[in-house]
Design a protein around this motif. Structure first.
Motif, PDB file in Angstrom:
ATOM      1  N   THR A  64       5.662   2.049  -5.637  1.00 45.34           N
ATOM      2  CA  THR A  64       4.482   1.325  -6.124  1.00 45.34           C
ATOM      3  C   THR A  64       3.919   2.003  -7.362  1.00 45.34           C
ATOM      4  O   THR A  64       3.581   1.344  -8.346  1.00 45.34           O
ATOM      5  CB  THR A  64       3.406   1.245  -5.016  1.00 45.34           C
ATOM      6  OG1 THR A  64       3.945   0.520  -3.904  1.00 45.34           O
ATOM      7  CG2 THR A  64       2.139   0.566  -5.499  1.00 45.34           C
ATOM      8  N   GLN A  95      -4.115  -3.282  -8.493  1.00 51.30           N
ATOM      9  CA  GLN A  95      -2.957  -3.884  -7.826  1.00 51.30           C
ATOM     10  C   GLN A  95      -2.168  -2.838  -7.032  1.00 51.30           C
ATOM     11  O   GLN A  95      -1.686  -3.119  -5.937  1.00 51.30           O
ATOM     12  CB  GLN A  95      -2.041  -4.553  -8.856  1.00 51.30           C
ATOM     13  CG  GLN A  95      -2.627  -5.791  -9.486  1.00 51.30           C
ATOM     14  CD  GLN A  95      -1.827  -6.266 -10.687  1.00 51.30           C
ATOM     15  OE1 GLN A  95      -1.340  -5.465 -11.490  1.00 51.30           O
ATOM     16  NE2 GLN A  95      -1.684  -7.583 -10.811  1.00 51.30           N
ATOM     17  N   GLN A  98      -1.494  -2.891  -3.080  1.00 51.49           N
ATOM     18  CA  GLN A  98      -0.108  -2.786  -2.597  1.00 51.49           C
ATOM     19  C   GLN A  98       0.051  -1.586  -1.668  1.00 51.49           C
ATOM     20  O   GLN A  98       0.731  -1.664  -0.646  1.00 51.49           O
ATOM     21  CB  GLN A  98       0.860  -2.667  -3.779  1.00 51.49           C
ATOM     22  CG  GLN A  98       2.322  -2.687  -3.390  1.00 51.49           C
ATOM     23  CD  GLN A  98       2.738  -4.002  -2.771  1.00 51.49           C
ATOM     24  OE1 GLN A  98       2.501  -5.061  -3.335  1.00 51.49           O
ATOM     25  NE2 GLN A  98       3.342  -3.949  -1.597  1.00 51.49           N
ATOM     26  N   ASN A 158       1.324  -1.845   2.055  1.00 55.52           N
ATOM     27  CA  ASN A 158       2.523  -1.104   2.470  1.00 55.52           C
ATOM     28  C   ASN A 158       2.229  -0.250   3.693  1.00 55.52           C
ATOM     29  O   ASN A 158       2.989  -0.236   4.658  1.00 55.52           O
ATOM     30  CB  ASN A 158       3.035  -0.195   1.351  1.00 55.52           C
ATOM     31  CG  ASN A 158       3.805  -0.952   0.289  1.00 55.52           C
ATOM     32  OD1 ASN A 158       4.195  -2.094   0.466  1.00 55.52           O
ATOM     33  ND2 ASN A 158       4.016  -0.301  -0.834  1.00 55.52           N
TER      34      ASN A 158
END
Length: 195
Positions: free
Chosen positions: A70, A79, A83, A87
């Motif tokens: 990421t 973002q 993420q 995750n």
């Protein structure tokens, strides 16, 4: 590459450690679960502690690898944070027993083995901190203490293993959205939206 028997033993250990706890699980319990004599089990493992180390190492390594991927993207810090939360929660929930063993039982490791897991855990916290620092640097975030904030987010995400119900109202992805909204928007309504 571990053999099928190694994998079967590791899976049995995860289940037993999660259900009974590391200390309450005997080597005989693990041997019984995979249909081996206790002596034969040692052909595949060195000790119960090595088995716990292997499980914890694999779990924290997966968290680290996903977060590194990421961080390597061109996404904005916002973002990346969304993420990272998604995750963490989806990995935790899809591997609930393994996550439970990592978070609850890894403390049972001896000093040297525990330090290996602690080093990987510290690395994970540092990766989260980097996202927050990046957001501070580019003006996306206003975070006074990035590391403490990273620990607060992780603490919330980690606790999911205790209360998440796969058959519950929200999926892991939906819980991640709730968490992301909370950490990005906070609790207070914008002044312009207040009555």
């Amino acid at each position: 590459m571990p053999s099928n028997k190694h994998m079967e033993i590791a899976l049995a250990a995860v289940k037993l450690f999660e259900q009974k706890g590391y200390h309450a699980t005997s080597v005989q319990d693990i041997a019984d679960a995979v249909g081996l004599q206790k002596g034969s089990l040692y052909h595949y493992i060195h000790s119960k502690e090595d088995l716990l180390l292997q499980i914890a190492h694999q779990a924290i390594s997966e968290f680290n690898q996903r977060l590194e991927r990421t961080l390597a993207t061109n996404m904005s810090a916002k973002q990346k944070l969304v993420q990272a939360i998604a995750n963490h929660l989806t990995v935790s929930v899809s591997n609930l027993q393994t996550t439970t063993v990592l978070l609850r039982e890894a403390f049972s490791l001896g000093e040297n083995q525990h330090q290996m897991i602690q080093d990987l855990t510290d690395k994970y916290v540092d990766l989260w901190t980097r996202i927050l620092e990046e957001g501070n640097a580019n003006g996306e975030f206003q975070v006074t203490h990035p590391k403490v904030t990273a620990l607060a987010i992780l603490g919330s995400c980690n606790w999911v293993y205790r209360w998440f119900n796969p058959d519950g109202q929200l999926s892991a992805e939906e819980v991640a959205e709730v968490f992301s909204s909370l950490f990005l928007n906070g609790l207070l309504k914008a002044e312009s939206d207040r009555p």
